[in-house]
Write a protein that holds these residues in place. Structure first.
Motif, PDB file in Angstrom:
ATOM      1  N   THR A   1       0.825  -1.207   0.000  1.00 31.94           N
ATOM      2  CA  THR A   1       0.000   0.000   0.000  1.00 31.94           C
ATOM      3  C   THR A   1       0.858   1.255   0.000  1.00 31.94           C
ATOM      4  OG1 THR A   1      -1.808  -1.144   1.122  1.00 31.94           O
ATOM      5  CG2 THR A   1      -1.798   1.258   1.263  1.00 31.94           C
ATOM      6  N   MET A   2       1.894   1.280   0.825  1.00 34.48           N
ATOM      7  CA  MET A   2       2.793   2.437   0.855  1.00 34.48           C
ATOM      8  C   MET A   2       3.487   2.607  -0.496  1.00 34.48           C
ATOM      9  SD  MET A   2       2.534   4.138   3.614  1.00 34.48           S
ATOM     10  CE  MET A   2       3.951   5.186   3.399  1.00 34.48           C
ATOM     11  N   GLY A   3       3.889   1.500  -1.104  1.00 38.47           N
ATOM     12  CA  GLY A   3       4.535   1.569  -2.412  1.00 38.47           C
ATOM     13  C   GLY A   3       3.617   2.158  -3.469  1.00 38.47           C
ATOM     14  N   ILE A   4       2.357   1.776  -3.442  1.00 41.30           N
ATOM     15  CA  ILE A   4       1.395   2.298  -4.415  1.00 41.30           C
ATOM     16  C   ILE A   4       1.122   3.773  -4.143  1.00 41.30           C
ATOM     17  CG2 ILE A   4      -0.999   2.126  -5.227  1.00 41.30           C
ATOM     18  CD1 ILE A   4      -0.667  -0.969  -4.786  1.00 41.30           C
ATOM     19  N   TRP A   5       0.968   4.144  -2.872  1.00 48.03           N
ATOM     20  CA  TRP A   5       0.757   5.562  -2.545  1.00 48.03           C
ATOM     21  C   TRP A   5       1.934   6.409  -3.001  1.00 48.03           C
ATOM     22  CZ3 TRP A   5      -1.368   5.071   3.126  1.00 48.03           C
ATOM     23  CH2 TRP A   5      -2.716   4.717   3.072  1.00 48.03           C
ATOM     24  N   MET A   6       3.142   5.905  -2.780  1.00 48.15           N
ATOM     25  CA  MET A   6       4.320   6.663  -3.199  1.00 48.15           C
ATOM     26  C   MET A   6       4.365   6.774  -4.727  1.00 48.15           C
ATOM     27  SD  MET A   6       7.092   5.283  -0.455  1.00 48.15           S
ATOM     28  CE  MET A   6       8.167   6.697  -0.270  1.00 48.15           C
ATOM     29  N   TYR A   7       3.974   5.716  -5.416  1.00 52.62           N
ATOM     30  CA  TYR A   7       3.894   5.768  -6.876  1.00 52.62           C
ATOM     31  C   TYR A   7       2.912   6.864  -7.297  1.00 52.62           C
ATOM     32  CZ  TYR A   7       2.284   4.703 -11.552  1.00 52.62           C
ATOM     33  OH  TYR A   7       1.914   4.821 -12.864  1.00 52.62           O
ATOM     34  N   GLU A   8       1.734   6.858  -6.680  1.00 52.23           N
ATOM     35  CA  GLU A   8       0.714   7.850  -7.025  1.00 52.23           C
ATOM     36  C   GLU A   8       1.169   9.269  -6.717  1.00 52.23           C
ATOM     37  OE1 GLU A   8      -2.652   6.292  -4.886  1.00 52.23           O
ATOM     38  OE2 GLU A   8      -3.126   4.867  -6.486  1.00 52.23           O
ATOM     39  N   ASP A   9       2.066   9.413  -5.750  1.00 55.77           N
ATOM     40  CA  ASP A   9       2.611  10.731  -5.410  1.00 55.77           C
ATOM     41  C   ASP A   9       3.808  11.097  -6.277  1.00 55.77           C
ATOM     42  OD1 ASP A   9       0.749  11.314  -3.479  1.00 55.77           O
ATOM     43  OD2 ASP A   9       2.022  10.721  -1.800  1.00 55.77           O
ATOM     44  N   GLY A  10       4.220  10.208  -7.165  1.00 55.33           N
ATOM     45  CA  GLY A  10       5.342  10.492  -8.057  1.00 55.33           C
ATOM     46  C   GLY A  10       6.705  10.196  -7.472  1.00 55.33           C
ATOM     47  N   ASP A  11       6.749   9.552  -6.317  1.00 59.72           N
ATOM     48  CA  ASP A  11       8.028   9.181  -5.695  1.00 59.72           C
ATOM     49  C   ASP A  11       8.394   7.781  -6.181  1.00 59.72           C
ATOM     50  OD1 ASP A  11      10.209   8.527  -4.134  1.00 59.72           O
ATOM     51  OD2 ASP A  11       9.201   8.865  -2.212  1.00 59.72           O
ATOM     52  N   TYR A  12       8.898   7.703  -7.414  1.00 56.59           N
ATOM     53  CA  TYR A  12       9.163   6.408  -8.020  1.00 56.59           C
ATOM     54  C   TYR A  12      10.271   5.632  -7.312  1.00 56.59           C
ATOM     55  CZ  TYR A  12       6.209   7.864 -11.951  1.00 56.59           C
ATOM     56  OH  TYR A  12       5.162   8.275 -12.744  1.00 56.59           O
ATOM     57  N   GLY A  13      11.297   6.328  -6.856  1.00 57.66           N
ATOM     58  CA  GLY A  13      12.387   5.644  -6.155  1.00 57.66           C
ATOM     59  C   GLY A  13      11.901   5.005  -4.868  1.00 57.66           C
ATOM     60  N   GLY A  14      11.174   5.765  -4.066  1.00 62.24           N
ATOM     61  CA  GLY A  14      10.632   5.230  -2.818  1.00 62.24           C
ATOM     62  C   GLY A  14       9.636   4.125  -3.084  1.00 62.24           C
TER      63      GLY A  14
END
Length: 156
Positions: free
Chosen positions: A64-77
């Motif tokens: 879930t955190m990985g998907i949220w970070m993706y949606e926020d544009g934080d691809y590295g995280g």
């Protein structure tokens, strides 16, 4: 050590029923002390059914955190969280989802060979895996997925 405390706090907020925006605000408070004053407490659930606590596995929380970070544009995280989720005990559906988002990141970063690999991994787990119509029409990963789907679907 500070990162671990922050992650633990975010997970606690997730279990308390916070929205994604509240979690982002909370995450931002680690970088901007002024943001801390603006944070609202998570609202009480509207009814008893909504009050049922979310019981997520560590892998589900990581995904879930990985998907949220993706949606926020934080691809590295996001990439780090998604890979971490894959190293944990996950269901097939969760693994497919992690591979899909990893493929999106890799395609967006023009790492096409790695993107193809992630789509192949997803299809190896679920040969019926499909992208949504909007995802299929994406100019970056849509063509890559279409080029991988025929060969991967018959190789299981």
């Amino acid at each position: 050590m500070e990162y671990g405390k922050g992650l633990a706090a975010i997970l606690i907020l997730m279990l308390a029923g916070c929205t994604a925006q509240q979690l982002r605000d909370f995450q931002a408070s680690f970088h901007d002390p002024a943001t801390t004053e603006k944070l609202e407490q998570c609202p009480a659930p509207a009814d008893a059914k909504a009050a049922m606590p979310l019981l997520l596995t560590p892998a589900q929380r990581t995904l879930t955190m990985g998907i949220w970070m993706y949606e926020d544009g934080d691809y590295g995280g996001s990439e780090n969280y998604l890979k971490s989720a894959l190293s944990q005990e996950t269901t097939d559906a969760e693994r497919v989802r992690a591979h899909k988002y990893l493929a999106f990141i890799l395609c967006a970063e023009r790492r096409e060979q790695e993107c193809r690999r992630e789509f192949r991994e997803a299809l190896a787990i679920d040969p019926n895996f499909q992208l949504t119509p909007a995802e299929q029409g994406h100019p970056t990963w849509g063509p890559v997925f279409r080029s991988v789907k025929p060969t991967a679907s018959g190789s299981r």
